[in-house]
Design a protein around this motif. Sequence first.
Motif, PDB file in Angstrom:
ATOM      1  N   GLN A   1      48.027  26.212  28.995  1.00 23.36           N
ATOM      2  CA  GLN A   1      47.709  27.394  29.584  1.00 23.36           C
ATOM      3  C   GLN A   1      46.568  27.762  30.329  1.00 23.36           C
ATOM      4  OE1 GLN A   1      50.398  29.264  30.383  1.00 23.36           O
ATOM      5  NE2 GLN A   1      49.456  31.129  31.318  1.00 23.36           N
ATOM      6  N   VAL A   2      46.426  28.306  31.648  1.00 29.54           N
ATOM      7  CA  VAL A   2      44.974  28.392  32.248  1.00 29.54           C
ATOM      8  C   VAL A   2      44.758  29.928  32.263  1.00 29.54           C
ATOM      9  CG1 VAL A   2      43.661  28.127  34.455  1.00 29.54           C
ATOM     10  CG2 VAL A   2      45.416  26.280  33.612  1.00 29.54           C
ATOM     11  N   ARG A   3      43.515  30.422  31.917  1.00 29.37           N
ATOM     12  CA  ARG A   3      43.098  31.669  31.807  1.00 29.37           C
ATOM     13  C   ARG A   3      42.026  31.916  32.821  1.00 29.37           C
ATOM     14  NH1 ARG A   3      39.422  34.550  27.834  1.00 29.37           N
ATOM     15  NH2 ARG A   3      39.826  36.718  28.128  1.00 29.37           N
ATOM     16  N   LEU A   4      41.939  32.720  33.681  1.00 29.58           N
ATOM     17  CA  LEU A   4      40.832  33.152  34.631  1.00 29.58           C
ATOM     18  C   LEU A   4      40.230  34.434  34.296  1.00 29.58           C
ATOM     19  CD1 LEU A   4      42.878  32.660  37.897  1.00 29.58           C
ATOM     20  CD2 LEU A   4      41.452  31.053  36.851  1.00 29.58           C
ATOM     21  N   VAL A   5      38.991  34.334  34.049  1.00 33.90           N
ATOM     22  CA  VAL A   5      38.099  35.466  33.792  1.00 33.90           C
ATOM     23  C   VAL A   5      37.297  36.031  34.802  1.00 33.90           C
ATOM     24  CG1 VAL A   5      36.255  36.560  32.415  1.00 33.90           C
ATOM     25  CG2 VAL A   5      38.189  34.776  31.212  1.00 33.90           C
ATOM     26  N   GLU A   6      37.305  36.937  35.543  1.00 29.91           N
ATOM     27  CA  GLU A   6      36.436  37.453  36.512  1.00 29.91           C
ATOM     28  C   GLU A   6      35.307  38.250  36.006  1.00 29.91           C
ATOM     29  OE1 GLU A   6      40.444  38.250  38.925  1.00 29.91           O
ATOM     30  OE2 GLU A   6      38.754  39.618  39.300  1.00 29.91           O
ATOM     31  N   ARG A 103      51.727  15.296  41.587  1.00 26.73           N
ATOM     32  CA  ARG A 103      51.855  15.312  43.392  1.00 26.73           C
ATOM     33  C   ARG A 103      53.460  14.780  43.703  1.00 26.73           C
ATOM     34  NH1 ARG A 103      47.309  17.290  45.436  1.00 26.73           N
ATOM     35  NH2 ARG A 103      45.580  17.273  44.422  1.00 26.73           N
ATOM     36  N   ILE A 104      53.814  14.063  43.079  1.00 29.31           N
ATOM     37  CA  ILE A 104      55.112  13.209  43.500  1.00 29.31           C
ATOM     38  C   ILE A 104      55.949  13.341  42.086  1.00 29.31           C
ATOM     39  CG2 ILE A 104      56.376  11.207  44.181  1.00 29.31           C
ATOM     40  CD1 ILE A 104      53.713  10.680  45.570  1.00 29.31           C
ATOM     41  N   PRO A 105      56.999  14.188  41.870  1.00 24.14           N
ATOM     42  CA  PRO A 105      57.217  15.341  42.898  1.00 24.14           C
ATOM     43  C   PRO A 105      56.050  16.224  42.606  1.00 24.14           C
ATOM     44  CG  PRO A 105      58.430  15.561  40.915  1.00 24.14           C
ATOM     45  CD  PRO A 105      57.877  14.119  40.687  1.00 24.14           C
ATOM     46  N   PHE A 106      55.647  17.146  43.768  1.00 20.86           N
ATOM     47  CA  PHE A 106      54.894  18.071  43.870  1.00 20.86           C
ATOM     48  C   PHE A 106      55.363  19.349  42.815  1.00 20.86           C
ATOM     49  CE2 PHE A 106      51.097  19.929  45.361  1.00 20.86           C
ATOM     50  CZ  PHE A 106      51.290  21.389  45.516  1.00 20.86           C
ATOM     51  N   HIS A 107      54.550  19.611  41.835  1.00 19.70           N
ATOM     52  CA  HIS A 107      54.643  20.627  41.120  1.00 19.70           C
ATOM     53  C   HIS A 107      53.450  21.553  40.732  1.00 19.70           C
ATOM     54  CE1 HIS A 107      56.122  23.356  37.797  1.00 19.70           C
ATOM     55  NE2 HIS A 107      55.265  22.696  37.108  1.00 19.70           N
ATOM     56  N   LYS A 108      53.568  22.729  40.910  1.00 19.22           N
ATOM     57  CA  LYS A 108      52.066  23.367  40.976  1.00 19.22           C
ATOM     58  C   LYS A 108      52.366  24.928  39.912  1.00 19.22           C
ATOM     59  CE  LYS A 108      52.394  26.332  44.857  1.00 19.22           C
ATOM     60  NZ  LYS A 108      52.431  27.637  44.322  1.00 19.22           N
ATOM     61  N   ASN A 109      51.446  25.356  39.516  1.00 20.72           N
ATOM     62  CA  ASN A 109      51.228  26.719  38.873  1.00 20.72           C
ATOM     63  C   ASN A 109      50.291  27.392  39.582  1.00 20.72           C
ATOM     64  OD1 ASN A 109      52.868  26.127  36.661  1.00 20.72           O
ATOM     65  ND2 ASN A 109      51.234  25.017  35.806  1.00 20.72           N
ATOM     66  N   ASP A 110      50.651  28.827  39.607  1.00 22.10           N
ATOM     67  CA  ASP A 110      49.622  29.733  40.306  1.00 22.10           C
ATOM     68  C   ASP A 110      49.161  30.793  39.196  1.00 22.10           C
ATOM     69  OD1 ASP A 110      52.196  30.122  42.979  1.00 22.10           O
ATOM     70  OD2 ASP A 110      50.388  28.849  42.908  1.00 22.10           O
ATOM     71  N   TYR A 111      48.011  30.869  39.294  1.00 25.66           N
ATOM     72  CA  TYR A 111      47.267  31.910  38.286  1.00 25.66           C
ATOM     73  C   TYR A 111      46.413  32.928  39.004  1.00 25.66           C
ATOM     74  CZ  TYR A 111      48.443  27.936  34.767  1.00 25.66           C
ATOM     75  OH  TYR A 111      49.218  27.362  34.023  1.00 25.66           O
ATOM     76  N   TRP A 112      46.301  33.920  38.064  1.00 27.52           N
ATOM     77  CA  TRP A 112      45.641  35.195  38.612  1.00 27.52           C
ATOM     78  C   TRP A 112      44.687  35.762  37.757  1.00 27.52           C
ATOM     79  CZ3 TRP A 112      46.178  36.907  43.633  1.00 27.52           C
ATOM     80  CH2 TRP A 112      47.257  36.520  44.448  1.00 27.52           C
ATOM     81  N   GLY A 113      43.555  36.181  38.214  1.00 29.92           N
ATOM     82  CA  GLY A 113      42.629  36.885  37.366  1.00 29.92           C
ATOM     83  C   GLY A 113      43.072  38.252  36.916  1.00 29.92           C
ATOM     84  N   GLN A 114      42.375  39.015  35.979  1.00 27.97           N
ATOM     85  CA  GLN A 114      42.948  40.451  35.613  1.00 27.97           C
ATOM     86  C   GLN A 114      42.233  41.160  36.656  1.00 27.97           C
ATOM     87  OE1 GLN A 114      40.079  38.702  34.634  1.00 27.97           O
ATOM     88  NE2 GLN A 114      38.548  40.181  34.296  1.00 27.97           N
ATOM     89  N   GLY A 115      41.428  41.039  37.464  1.00 26.64           N
ATOM     90  CA  GLY A 115      41.254  42.067  38.616  1.00 26.64           C
ATOM     91  C   GLY A 115      39.760  42.699  38.266  1.00 26.64           C
ATOM     92  N   THR A 116      39.064  42.741  39.303  1.00 28.01           N
ATOM     93  CA  THR A 116      37.629  43.424  38.845  1.00 28.01           C
ATOM     94  C   THR A 116      37.564  44.564  40.077  1.00 28.01           C
ATOM     95  OG1 THR A 116      35.397  43.166  38.520  1.00 28.01           O
ATOM     96  CG2 THR A 116      36.544  41.868  40.251  1.00 28.01           C
ATOM     97  N   GLN A 117      36.997  45.750  39.893  1.00 31.99           N
ATOM     98  CA  GLN A 117      36.828  46.884  40.552  1.00 31.99           C
ATOM     99  C   GLN A 117      35.591  46.703  41.238  1.00 31.99           C
ATOM    100  OE1 GLN A 117      39.002  49.580  41.197  1.00 31.99           O
ATOM    101  NE2 GLN A 117      37.727  50.129  43.034  1.00 31.99           N
ATOM    102  N   VAL A 118      35.738  46.706  42.627  1.00 34.09           N
ATOM    103  CA  VAL A 118      34.580  46.952  43.705  1.00 34.09           C
ATOM    104  C   VAL A 118      34.815  48.206  44.205  1.00 34.09           C
ATOM    105  CG1 VAL A 118      33.236  46.187  45.538  1.00 34.09           C
ATOM    106  CG2 VAL A 118      34.148  44.433  44.032  1.00 34.09           C
ATOM    107  N   THR A 119      33.613  49.262  44.046  1.00 39.98           N
ATOM    108  CA  THR A 119      33.462  50.503  44.581  1.00 39.98           C
ATOM    109  C   THR A 119      32.275  50.470  45.681  1.00 39.98           C
ATOM    110  OG1 THR A 119      34.865  51.383  42.744  1.00 39.98           O
ATOM    111  CG2 THR A 119      33.584  52.785  44.434  1.00 39.98           C
ATOM    112  N   VAL A 120      32.306  50.861  46.712  1.00 41.98           N
ATOM    113  CA  VAL A 120      31.427  51.042  47.824  1.00 41.98           C
ATOM    114  C   VAL A 120      31.298  52.537  48.010  1.00 41.98           C
ATOM    115  CG1 VAL A 120      30.481  50.230  50.002  1.00 41.98           C
ATOM    116  CG2 VAL A 120      31.864  48.707  48.487  1.00 41.98           C
ATOM    117  N   SER A 121      30.569  52.998  47.577  1.00 44.20           N
ATOM    118  CA  SER A 121      30.152  54.531  47.887  1.00 44.20           C
ATOM    119  C   SER A 121      28.606  54.885  47.802  1.00 44.20           C
ATOM    120  CB  SER A 121      31.106  55.278  47.054  1.00 44.20           C
ATOM    121  OG  SER A 121      30.958  56.604  46.993  1.00 44.20           O
ATOM    122  N   SER A 122      28.299  56.050  48.352  1.00 46.31           N
ATOM    123  CA  SER A 122      26.926  56.490  48.261  1.00 46.31           C
ATOM    124  C   SER A 122      26.963  57.501  47.433  1.00 46.31           C
ATOM    125  CB  SER A 122      26.209  57.123  49.721  1.00 46.31           C
ATOM    126  OG  SER A 122      27.240  57.725  50.216  1.00 46.31           O
TER     127      SER A 122
END
Length: 122
Positions: A1-6, A103-122
């Motif tokens: 299992q792959v884990r993504l950390v943002e 690759r033969i046969p082609f098999h892939k997994n998609d992984y997503w990070g947990q998300g990180t908030q970006v706020t642009v404000s004055s």
Amino acid sequence: QVRLVESGGGLVQPGGSLRLSCAASGVIHSINDMAWYRQVPGKERELVATSTGGGSTNYADSVKGRFTISRDSARNTVYLQMNTLKSEDTAVYYCYIEEVVTRIPFHKNDYWGQGTQVTVSS
């Protein structure tokens, strides 16, 4: 299992910069594409930038010339350098990786990070 950390999100003033990082860990076969998406409440997730396994990069028109995606393949890490930030860049940013298992046969997994908030404000 792959884990993504943002990391790297936060609050920044208009015109400022932020750098997002996303590190993949675990048992990883081979990473092909790496990308960053963003999402605001009530809207669909939007593709921001892609770094392909072939070495090319692609950007949404709204961020061209301001954002740069890069990757460190040895560290299984993808970055997003965001400059000249605007209020409309405010969103939760998600990293994505495509892991190629076979690759033969082609098999892939998609992984997503947990998300990180970006706020642009004055």
